[in-house]
Design a protein around this motif. Structure first.
Motif, PDB file in Angstrom:
ATOM      1  N   ALA A 265     -29.622 -22.605   2.950  1.00 15.31           N
ATOM      2  CA  ALA A 265     -30.651 -21.573   2.394  1.00 15.31           C
ATOM      3  C   ALA A 265     -31.590 -21.848   3.146  1.00 15.31           C
ATOM      4  O   ALA A 265     -31.296 -22.848   3.773  1.00 15.31           O
ATOM      5  N   GLY A 266     -31.609 -20.238   3.394  1.00 14.57           N
ATOM      6  CA  GLY A 266     -32.771 -20.211   4.329  1.00 14.57           C
ATOM      7  C   GLY A 266     -33.371 -18.430   4.476  1.00 14.57           C
ATOM      8  O   GLY A 266     -32.946 -17.621   3.635  1.00 14.57           O
ATOM      9  N   GLU A 267     -33.559 -17.961   5.820  1.00 15.11           N
ATOM     10  CA  GLU A 267     -34.602 -16.833   5.973  1.00 15.11           C
ATOM     11  C   GLU A 267     -33.650 -16.143   6.489  1.00 15.11           C
ATOM     12  O   GLU A 267     -32.812 -17.013   7.873  1.00 15.11           O
ATOM     13  N   VAL A 268     -32.839 -14.795   6.439  1.00 12.57           N
ATOM     14  CA  VAL A 268     -31.886 -13.937   7.410  1.00 12.57           C
ATOM     15  C   VAL A 268     -32.486 -12.803   7.128  1.00 12.57           C
ATOM     16  O   VAL A 268     -33.343 -12.334   5.663  1.00 12.57           O
ATOM     17  N   VAL A 269     -32.271 -11.771   7.864  1.00 14.08           N
ATOM     18  CA  VAL A 269     -31.956 -10.628   7.910  1.00 14.08           C
ATOM     19  C   VAL A 269     -31.429  -9.756   8.090  1.00 14.08           C
ATOM     20  O   VAL A 269     -30.315  -9.751   8.174  1.00 14.08           O
TER      21      VAL A 269
ATOM     22  N   TRP B 295     -25.869  -9.161   7.805  1.00 14.89           N
ATOM     23  CA  TRP B 295     -26.599 -10.189   8.083  1.00 14.89           C
ATOM     24  C   TRP B 295     -26.861 -10.790   9.068  1.00 14.89           C
ATOM     25  O   TRP B 295     -26.135 -10.831   9.559  1.00 14.89           O
ATOM     26  N   ILE B 296     -28.259 -11.501   9.618  1.00 20.32           N
ATOM     27  CA  ILE B 296     -28.244 -12.063  10.511  1.00 20.32           C
ATOM     28  C   ILE B 296     -29.663 -13.434  10.220  1.00 20.32           C
ATOM     29  O   ILE B 296     -30.405 -13.197   9.276  1.00 20.32           O
ATOM     30  N   GLY B 297     -29.398 -14.124  10.922  1.00 22.01           N
ATOM     31  CA  GLY B 297     -30.307 -14.639  11.205  1.00 22.01           C
ATOM     32  C   GLY B 297     -29.784 -16.502  12.057  1.00 22.01           C
ATOM     33  O   GLY B 297     -28.924 -17.330  11.418  1.00 22.01           O
ATOM     34  N   THR B 298     -30.907 -17.526  11.904  1.00 19.61           N
ATOM     35  CA  THR B 298     -30.562 -18.992  12.722  1.00 19.61           C
ATOM     36  C   THR B 298     -30.538 -19.933  11.430  1.00 19.61           C
ATOM     37  O   THR B 298     -29.947 -19.982  11.912  1.00 19.61           O
ATOM     38  N   ASP B 299     -30.693 -19.170  10.110  1.00 22.15           N
ATOM     39  CA  ASP B 299     -30.103 -19.817   8.855  1.00 22.15           C
ATOM     40  C   ASP B 299     -28.532 -20.001   8.846  1.00 22.15           C
ATOM     41  O   ASP B 299     -27.394 -20.437   8.184  1.00 22.15           O
ATOM     42  N   LEU B 300     -28.576 -18.088   9.034  1.00 27.10           N
ATOM     43  CA  LEU B 300     -27.002 -18.083   8.571  1.00 27.10           C
ATOM     44  C   LEU B 300     -25.825 -18.641   9.765  1.00 27.10           C
ATOM     45  O   LEU B 300     -24.864 -19.215   9.500  1.00 27.10           O
TER      46      LEU B 300
ATOM     47  N   ASP C 220     -38.388  -6.910   7.329  1.00 28.07           N
ATOM     48  CA  ASP C 220     -38.425  -8.479   6.529  1.00 28.07           C
ATOM     49  C   ASP C 220     -37.370 -10.035   6.581  1.00 28.07           C
ATOM     50  O   ASP C 220     -36.638  -8.845   5.945  1.00 28.07           O
ATOM     51  N   PRO C 221     -37.604 -10.832   7.044  1.00 27.18           N
ATOM     52  CA  PRO C 221     -36.736 -11.903   6.885  1.00 27.18           C
ATOM     53  C   PRO C 221     -36.999 -11.933   5.204  1.00 27.18           C
ATOM     54  O   PRO C 221     -37.873 -11.801   4.548  1.00 27.18           O
ATOM     55  N   GLN C 222     -35.561 -12.148   4.916  1.00 26.80           N
ATOM     56  CA  GLN C 222     -35.351 -12.235   2.928  1.00 26.80           C
ATOM     57  C   GLN C 222     -34.811 -13.895   2.682  1.00 26.80           C
ATOM     58  O   GLN C 222     -33.928 -14.180   3.742  1.00 26.80           O
ATOM     59  N   HIS C 223     -35.479 -14.680   2.218  1.00 32.48           N
ATOM     60  CA  HIS C 223     -34.759 -15.304   1.464  1.00 32.48           C
ATOM     61  C   HIS C 223     -34.043 -16.187   0.547  1.00 32.48           C
ATOM     62  O   HIS C 223     -33.839 -14.975  -0.404  1.00 32.48           O
ATOM     63  N   ARG C 224     -32.663 -16.376   1.239  1.00 31.08           N
ATOM     64  CA  ARG C 224     -31.260 -16.417   0.457  1.00 31.08           C
ATOM     65  C   ARG C 224     -30.770 -17.750   0.323  1.00 31.08           C
ATOM     66  O   ARG C 224     -30.441 -18.675   1.752  1.00 31.08           O
ATOM     67  N   SER C 225     -29.713 -18.388  -0.652  1.00 31.05           N
ATOM     68  CA  SER C 225     -29.136 -18.988  -0.102  1.00 31.05           C
ATOM     69  C   SER C 225     -27.697 -18.355   0.322  1.00 31.05           C
ATOM     70  O   SER C 225     -27.135 -17.517   0.170  1.00 31.05           O
ATOM     71  N   ILE C 226     -27.167 -19.483   0.460  1.00 29.07           N
ATOM     72  CA  ILE C 226     -25.632 -18.860   1.606  1.00 29.07           C
ATOM     73  C   ILE C 226     -24.610 -19.661   1.203  1.00 29.07           C
ATOM     74  O   ILE C 226     -24.897 -21.191   1.936  1.00 29.07           O
ATOM     75  N   VAL C 227     -23.148 -19.484   0.564  1.00 29.00           N
ATOM     76  CA  VAL C 227     -22.558 -20.570   0.725  1.00 29.00           C
ATOM     77  C   VAL C 227     -21.402 -19.285   1.860  1.00 29.00           C
ATOM     78  O   VAL C 227     -20.799 -18.207   1.418  1.00 29.00           O
ATOM     79  N   VAL C 228     -20.594 -20.601   2.732  1.00 29.19           N
ATOM     80  CA  VAL C 228     -19.486 -20.041   3.139  1.00 29.19           C
ATOM     81  C   VAL C 228     -18.384 -20.943   3.573  1.00 29.19           C
ATOM     82  O   VAL C 228     -18.183 -21.980   2.921  1.00 29.19           O
ATOM     83  N   ILE C 229     -17.233 -20.083   2.549  1.00 31.11           N
ATOM     84  CA  ILE C 229     -16.291 -20.005   2.969  1.00 31.11           C
ATOM     85  C   ILE C 229     -14.856 -20.180   3.554  1.00 31.11           C
ATOM     86  O   ILE C 229     -14.729 -19.231   4.312  1.00 31.11           O
TER      87      ILE C 229
END
Length: 231
Positions: free
Chosen positions: A135-139, A145-150, A33-42
């Motif tokens: 922030a969004g849903e990732v799998v 981790w993968i996903g459109t939000d990533l 199932d997708p999980q909600h995460r905040s995502i910070v890319v540096i």
């Protein structure tokens, strides 16, 4: 057993193994199932211009700086998932951590620690970074981790407006792009003393992404202890 028989047995075994892997993958895909995460890319600027040893030193130093910035923001490193990008990293933050914390105090803590690090090294070893916050849903799959939000967060950090913003502000060590999600949830409300006017709207068009984002280049004088700062 003849060579032909051995070849036929090998082919049958290989086909069976491939089928098992495919079935296992399909079962895993159905169960995740997708999980909600905040995502910070540096992402480090000009990383490819460094020698191999200089890249290794810069990457190790960036890890320490980011780790310290999260800890100073009262976000334990062990609660996060950190994936390597070679010239940077992707950090997944659990939904229990407020998105506002990523812009304050994490961002000013990152700025302060980068400034302190850069003050101790020569100009050729200076670390400057582009940061994207979304922030969004990732799998979580077998390979990470993968996903459109990533994908979207990675497009933000690679976008031309963010590159240009950091290039223009040569005295700054950090340029930040936040998604519309983060802007609507945090920035526009001025949570934690954030100045919404310091985030400028830009159009981002990278690969499959064409959308509005908001760019912020923190002032050189920003202090991590200044709760009225504009980050």
């Amino acid at each position: 057993m003849t060579p032909r028989q051995r070849s036929a047995r090998f082919a049958a075994t290989t086909a069976a193994l491939r089928l098992q892997v495919r079935i296992a993958g399909m079962r895993a895909a159905r169960q995740v199932d997708p999980q909600h995460r905040s995502i910070v890319v540096i992402d480090m600027a000009d990383f490819g211009r460094r020698t191999d040893l200089a890249q290794l030193h810069a990457r190790t130093s960036l890890d320490r700086v980011v780790n310290a910035a999260f800890r100073a923001s009262e976000i334990a490193w062990h609660r996060l998932v950190n994936e390597d990008r070679g010239d940077g990293m992707i950090v997944f933050i659990p939904a229990t951590v407020s998105k506002a914390v990523l812009l304050h105090p994490f961002l000013p803590q990152l700025i302060t620690r980068l400034r302190d690090y850069n003050a101790q090294v020569g100009a050729g070893h200076r670390i400057r970074v582009r940061v994207a916050v979304h922030a969004g849903e990732v799998v979580h799959g077998p390979h990470g981790w993968i996903g459109t939000d990533l994908n979207f967060a990675c497009r933000l950090v690679d976008s031309a407006p963010l590159y240009q913003a950091l290039a223009r502000q040569t005295q700054s060590d950090v340029a930040v792009a936040v998604s519309e999600v983060i802007h609507q949830a945090v920035v526009r409300h001025g949570h934690r003393g954030i100045d919404p006017a310091s985030y400028k709207p830009v159009h981002v068009a990278v690969k499959e992404v064409a959308t509005r984002a908001w760019i912020h280049v923190p002032a050189e004088h920003v202090s991590a202890n200044n709760h009225g700062m504009s980050a």
